[in-house]
Structures are given as C-alpha cells and as structure tokens.
Design a protein around this motif. Sequence first.
Motif, PDB file in Angstrom:
ATOM      1  N   TRP A  54       0.834  -1.203   0.000  1.00  0.00           N
ATOM      2  CA  TRP A  54       0.000   0.000   0.000  1.00  0.00           C
ATOM      3  C   TRP A  54       0.871   1.255   0.000  1.00  0.00           C
ATOM      4  CZ3 TRP A  54      -0.749  -2.902   4.881  1.00  0.00           C
ATOM      5  CH2 TRP A  54      -1.456  -4.075   4.669  1.00  0.00           C
ATOM      6  N   GLU A  56       0.279   4.274   0.745  1.00  0.00           N
ATOM      7  CA  GLU A  56       0.106   5.200   1.865  1.00  0.00           C
ATOM      8  C   GLU A  56       0.954   4.819   3.075  1.00  0.00           C
ATOM      9  OE1 GLU A  56      -3.601   2.431   2.169  1.00  0.00           O
ATOM     10  OE2 GLU A  56      -2.206   3.144   0.636  1.00  0.00           O
ATOM     11  N   THR A  57       1.423   3.576   3.131  1.00  0.00           N
ATOM     12  CA  THR A  57       2.262   3.169   4.257  1.00  0.00           C
ATOM     13  C   THR A  57       3.736   3.470   4.018  1.00  0.00           C
ATOM     14  OG1 THR A  57       2.669   0.926   3.445  1.00  0.00           O
ATOM     15  CG2 THR A  57       0.664   1.281   4.741  1.00  0.00           C
ATOM     16  N   GLN A  58       4.074   3.975   2.850  1.00  0.00           N
ATOM     17  CA  GLN A  58       5.476   4.198   2.523  1.00  0.00           C
ATOM     18  C   GLN A  58       5.827   5.666   2.302  1.00  0.00           C
ATOM     19  OE1 GLN A  58       6.853   1.299  -0.450  1.00  0.00           O
ATOM     20  NE2 GLN A  58       5.027   0.101  -0.031  1.00  0.00           N
ATOM     21  N   ARG A  59       4.813   6.521   2.256  1.00  0.00           N
ATOM     22  CA  ARG A  59       5.056   7.935   1.992  1.00  0.00           C
ATOM     23  C   ARG A  59       5.490   8.671   3.256  1.00  0.00           C
ATOM     24  NH1 ARG A  59       0.444   7.581  -1.658  1.00  0.00           N
ATOM     25  NH2 ARG A  59      -0.940   8.095   0.089  1.00  0.00           N
ATOM     26  N   ARG A  68       4.139  13.168   8.826  1.00  0.00           N
ATOM     27  CA  ARG A  68       3.618  11.799   8.753  1.00  0.00           C
ATOM     28  C   ARG A  68       4.655  10.907   8.079  1.00  0.00           C
ATOM     29  NH1 ARG A  68       1.179   8.134   5.341  1.00  0.00           N
ATOM     30  NH2 ARG A  68      -0.565   6.910   6.196  1.00  0.00           N
ATOM     31  N   GLY A  70       5.236   7.073   6.894  1.00  0.00           N
ATOM     32  CA  GLY A  70       4.603   5.786   6.687  1.00  0.00           C
ATOM     33  C   GLY A  70       5.364   4.671   7.383  1.00  0.00           C
ATOM     34  N   VAL A 154       0.029   1.936  10.537  1.00  0.00           N
ATOM     35  CA  VAL A 154       0.108   2.382   9.152  1.00  0.00           C
ATOM     36  C   VAL A 154       1.105   3.526   9.000  1.00  0.00           C
ATOM     37  CG1 VAL A 154      -1.227   3.458   7.280  1.00  0.00           C
ATOM     38  CG2 VAL A 154      -2.223   1.604   8.631  1.00  0.00           C
ATOM     39  N   ALA A 155       1.192   4.388  10.016  1.00  0.00           N
ATOM     40  CA  ALA A 155       2.091   5.546   9.943  1.00  0.00           C
ATOM     41  C   ALA A 155       2.318   6.081  11.346  1.00  0.00           C
ATOM     42  CB  ALA A 155       1.504   6.631   9.040  1.00  0.00           C
TER      43      ALA A 155
END
Length: 261
Positions: A54, A56-59, A68, A70, A154-155
Amino acid sequence: MELVTPATPQDAQALADRLGARARFIAGGTLLQQEWDEPRLAPPGLCFINVQAWPETQRIALGEAHLRIGAGARLETVRTHALVLAHAPLLSEALGQLGALGVRRLGTLGGNVGWGMGDSAPVLLALDAEAELADGTREPLERTLLRPVRPLMVAFHLPRADARRPVHAVFEKVGYRAAFSPGRLRLALRWRDAARGRAVVRAAAGAPGVSAVRLHAVEALLAEPGPRPGLAAVRGACLRALPPPLALIASRLIAGHCGLL
C-alpha cells in the motif's frame, strides 16, 4: 506457511484478528526471523501478512501540524529524508546507529517500532509520536506499545518542528554493533528548553527483552522543584520501569546529561 497480501490495511488487520497467534505482519522481515528456532526456516502453520503493498504506508509527507512517516518506509529512506532531517533529526540520528546499511535498506520503521525493542521506539516516545492504525484512528504511540497484541501501524505522526518550541533532545545507545557488542540499552531524553539541565520533559528507554517505555517516574522526579536529585534518586526512578542492570546504566546516562553527577 502461507503468505497473503490483503487489498487494504483494514483487510490486513481483520485477517490478523481472525488468525490470532498464527498471524505475523511482515515487511522487510529482518526482525521476524529472530523469533525462529531455525533461522532459515519459518515455523509451520504461520500466516505472513504482507504489509508492503500500500503506497500510503510508505510515503513521508508534511501535514498541517504533523510530519507523517509511513510505517512501511525503509529505515534508510527515513534516516536520509529531508523532511525527517528538518523536523525529527533525533530520529535520523538514532537510525544511523541501527544495524548495517543492508539492514536499514530492507527493514521498515513500522517493523522496528512494532518489535518494541528497536532504536526508533524510545525516540518516537520522547518526541510524542502518535500511531496511525489501520482503521484511520490515531493514538499516542505509548498506548499502542502497551497493548498486549500490537495492531498494524500504518504511519507515525510527529509534531512539525515549526509548530512547536525547539526540541532539545539526545539519543544514547549503550553497546554498538560496530564494536561487536550487542545493544544493551536505548535511551532518549527531551528537555523543556535549550538550557537543558534537569528540565527533562520526556524520558524513554528500551532494550533487548524490554519493550520501549516512557520513564514516567524519571520525568516526575526531574520536574519537582527544590534541591536537585542525586544519582540514587534517579536510579530509584529508573527502577520503576527497568530491571536493575538497565536502571543502573540509564540512571548514569540521565544524571550525566542533566548535570547531576
């Protein structure tokens, strides 16, 4: 052994809830192998839930009030990212002392924090990090680490540097891998202001076999007005959260940084 890649973080958490002890979240896998009796062979019956699918978990991005990060971001990516260097330089410093470059390029921040004993967890606790969970809610990371079964993170959200008072903090690691000595203790301290001294507002520590925790008794002791405490008092406060050998090390580090020796 089974490897599953759920469509969303919510699906991953739901699957883990159904499977219970059979479930293992996996990203880089650098820490997970330490649980196995045979390092090259995963125990039978486990279901590995891939959490690297996903975006969004790496940004890593800057929000209105928070940075934030990720949970799926690689450790070396976090360490060298311009936003982390600007808003959480202590985290970058701590990750620079974590393992070898190959480990940092494979391992993720979420894995290191979820393990509970990694270098990053005390730093994030000292910086008042919040964990973003699979359902989109956020809670203090301290609460997440105290859960008997840790949920999928997730973050992580950290206060922006330009939205708070300047952070005066330090990270200490006793026992360096480069010196062929296993890390015995990770300690992070944050002061109220640049004067430092005894005005520590956050103290957190972790070690192999001891999940990262806030040292609330130390924070309370150093916040008390009046005569400055001695080493014995600091050690007694450390003993509220750490076993005696680690309390001895932590108390000396804290007293030294606070000018109490």
